[in-house]
Write a protein that holds these residues in place. Sequence first.
Motif, PDB file in Angstrom:
ATOM      1  N   SER A  45    -106.307 -80.897  -7.979  1.00  7.06           N
ATOM      2  CA  SER A  45    -107.623 -79.951  -7.485  1.00  7.06           C
ATOM      3  C   SER A  45    -107.221 -78.723  -7.604  1.00  7.06           C
ATOM      4  O   SER A  45    -107.995 -77.734  -7.693  1.00  7.06           O
ATOM      5  N   ALA A  46    -105.737 -78.177  -7.948  1.00 10.48           N
ATOM      6  CA  ALA A  46    -105.416 -76.825  -8.058  1.00 10.48           C
ATOM      7  C   ALA A  46    -106.009 -76.118  -9.172  1.00 10.48           C
ATOM      8  O   ALA A  46    -106.398 -76.824 -10.263  1.00 10.48           O
ATOM      9  N   VAL A  47    -106.197 -75.049  -8.976  1.00 17.61           N
ATOM     10  CA  VAL A  47    -107.415 -74.235 -10.059  1.00 17.61           C
ATOM     11  C   VAL A  47    -106.308 -72.973 -10.530  1.00 17.61           C
ATOM     12  O   VAL A  47    -106.066 -72.319  -9.942  1.00 17.61           O
ATOM     13  N   PRO A  48    -106.089 -72.879 -11.878  1.00 16.60           N
ATOM     14  CA  PRO A  48    -106.289 -73.951 -12.776  1.00 16.60           C
ATOM     15  C   PRO A  48    -105.110 -75.070 -12.770  1.00 16.60           C
ATOM     16  O   PRO A  48    -104.129 -74.730 -12.318  1.00 16.60           O
ATOM     17  N   ASN A  49    -105.461 -76.320 -12.843  1.00 20.42           N
ATOM     18  CA  ASN A  49    -104.457 -77.214 -12.684  1.00 20.42           C
ATOM     19  C   ASN A  49    -103.457 -77.334 -13.970  1.00 20.42           C
ATOM     20  O   ASN A  49    -103.613 -76.374 -14.904  1.00 20.42           O
ATOM     21  N   ALA A  50    -102.311 -78.103 -13.961  1.00 21.31           N
ATOM     22  CA  ALA A  50    -101.185 -77.855 -14.873  1.00 21.31           C
ATOM     23  C   ALA A  50    -101.630 -77.889 -16.357  1.00 21.31           C
ATOM     24  O   ALA A  50    -101.157 -77.100 -17.219  1.00 21.31           O
ATOM     25  N   LEU A  51    -102.660 -78.936 -16.602  1.00 19.32           N
ATOM     26  CA  LEU A  51    -103.021 -79.325 -18.042  1.00 19.32           C
ATOM     27  C   LEU A  51    -103.782 -77.933 -18.339  1.00 19.32           C
ATOM     28  O   LEU A  51    -103.725 -77.477 -19.481  1.00 19.32           O
ATOM     29  N   ARG A  57    -102.526 -71.364 -22.120  1.00 14.55           N
ATOM     30  CA  ARG A  57    -101.266 -70.621 -22.506  1.00 14.55           C
ATOM     31  C   ARG A  57    -101.129 -70.864 -23.927  1.00 14.55           C
ATOM     32  O   ARG A  57    -100.919 -70.129 -24.924  1.00 14.55           O
ATOM     33  N   LYS A  58    -101.373 -72.129 -24.444  1.00 14.64           N
ATOM     34  CA  LYS A  58    -101.311 -72.472 -25.725  1.00 14.64           C
ATOM     35  C   LYS A  58    -102.408 -71.750 -26.426  1.00 14.64           C
ATOM     36  O   LYS A  58    -102.137 -71.415 -27.897  1.00 14.64           O
ATOM     37  N   SER A  59    -103.637 -71.617 -25.968  1.00 17.66           N
ATOM     38  CA  SER A  59    -104.562 -71.043 -26.797  1.00 17.66           C
ATOM     39  C   SER A  59    -104.267 -69.336 -26.927  1.00 17.66           C
ATOM     40  O   SER A  59    -104.632 -68.742 -28.069  1.00 17.66           O
ATOM     41  N   ASP A  60    -103.627 -69.005 -26.082  1.00 18.27           N
ATOM     42  CA  ASP A  60    -103.137 -67.716 -25.953  1.00 18.27           C
ATOM     43  C   ASP A  60    -102.272 -67.423 -27.002  1.00 18.27           C
ATOM     44  O   ASP A  60    -102.179 -66.148 -27.598  1.00 18.27           O
ATOM     45  N   VAL A  65    -104.816 -74.887 -31.666  1.00 17.90           N
ATOM     46  CA  VAL A  65    -106.310 -74.390 -31.954  1.00 17.90           C
ATOM     47  C   VAL A  65    -107.068 -74.859 -33.166  1.00 17.90           C
ATOM     48  O   VAL A  65    -106.463 -74.786 -34.232  1.00 17.90           O
ATOM     49  N   PHE A  66    -108.071 -75.259 -33.046  1.00 18.71           N
ATOM     50  CA  PHE A  66    -108.701 -75.909 -34.140  1.00 18.71           C
ATOM     51  C   PHE A  66    -110.092 -74.872 -34.499  1.00 18.71           C
ATOM     52  O   PHE A  66    -110.743 -74.523 -33.443  1.00 18.71           O
ATOM     53  N   HIS A  67    -110.151 -74.661 -35.610  1.00 15.44           N
ATOM     54  CA  HIS A  67    -111.251 -73.919 -36.245  1.00 15.44           C
ATOM     55  C   HIS A  67    -112.110 -74.902 -36.930  1.00 15.44           C
ATOM     56  O   HIS A  67    -111.781 -75.493 -37.730  1.00 15.44           O
ATOM     57  N   ALA A  68    -113.479 -74.740 -36.415  1.00 18.07           N
ATOM     58  CA  ALA A  68    -114.422 -75.898 -37.230  1.00 18.07           C
ATOM     59  C   ALA A  68    -115.687 -75.034 -37.519  1.00 18.07           C
ATOM     60  O   ALA A  68    -116.313 -74.080 -36.874  1.00 18.07           O
ATOM     61  N   SER A  69    -116.334 -75.381 -38.632  1.00 17.81           N
ATOM     62  CA  SER A  69    -117.569 -74.799 -38.993  1.00 17.81           C
ATOM     63  C   SER A  69    -118.788 -75.385 -38.280  1.00 17.81           C
ATOM     64  O   SER A  69    -119.971 -74.747 -38.065  1.00 17.81           O
ATOM     65  N   SER A  70    -118.474 -76.869 -37.596  1.00 17.62           N
ATOM     66  CA  SER A  70    -119.676 -77.233 -36.872  1.00 17.62           C
ATOM     67  C   SER A  70    -119.047 -78.409 -35.848  1.00 17.62           C
ATOM     68  O   SER A  70    -117.664 -78.406 -35.935  1.00 17.62           O
ATOM     69  N   ALA A  71    -119.656 -79.003 -34.808  1.00 19.40           N
ATOM     70  CA  ALA A  71    -119.282 -79.973 -33.999  1.00 19.40           C
ATOM     71  C   ALA A  71    -118.730 -81.114 -34.780  1.00 19.40           C
ATOM     72  O   ALA A  71    -117.836 -81.674 -34.479  1.00 19.40           O
TER      73      ALA A  71
END
Length: 80
Positions: A45-51, A57-60, A65-71
């Motif tokens: 329940s910790a904010v943010p949790n470990a995941l 961190r990975k996004s920063d 990171v996935f780049h997509a033109s649509s869903a």
Amino acid sequence: MVKEVQMSIKMESELRDQFMAVAAGRHRPAAQIIRDLMRLYIAESAVPNALTAETIRKSDQNEDVFHASSAQDLFKKLGI
């Protein structure tokens, strides 16, 4: 020094019986399992949790990171 307190929990008798049987089968005190579950619940329940923290961190760092033109394109890249 750790101060111990008691806690009462209302539950169905069938749930209690099943839980006690599993605890006994694993040779673990039921109270210890409840404490472990409470610690896990608090940690998750910790904010943010470990995941979430790791994902940020990975996004920063532009990792995973996935780049997509649509869903639909994103789902395809993620294998969904």
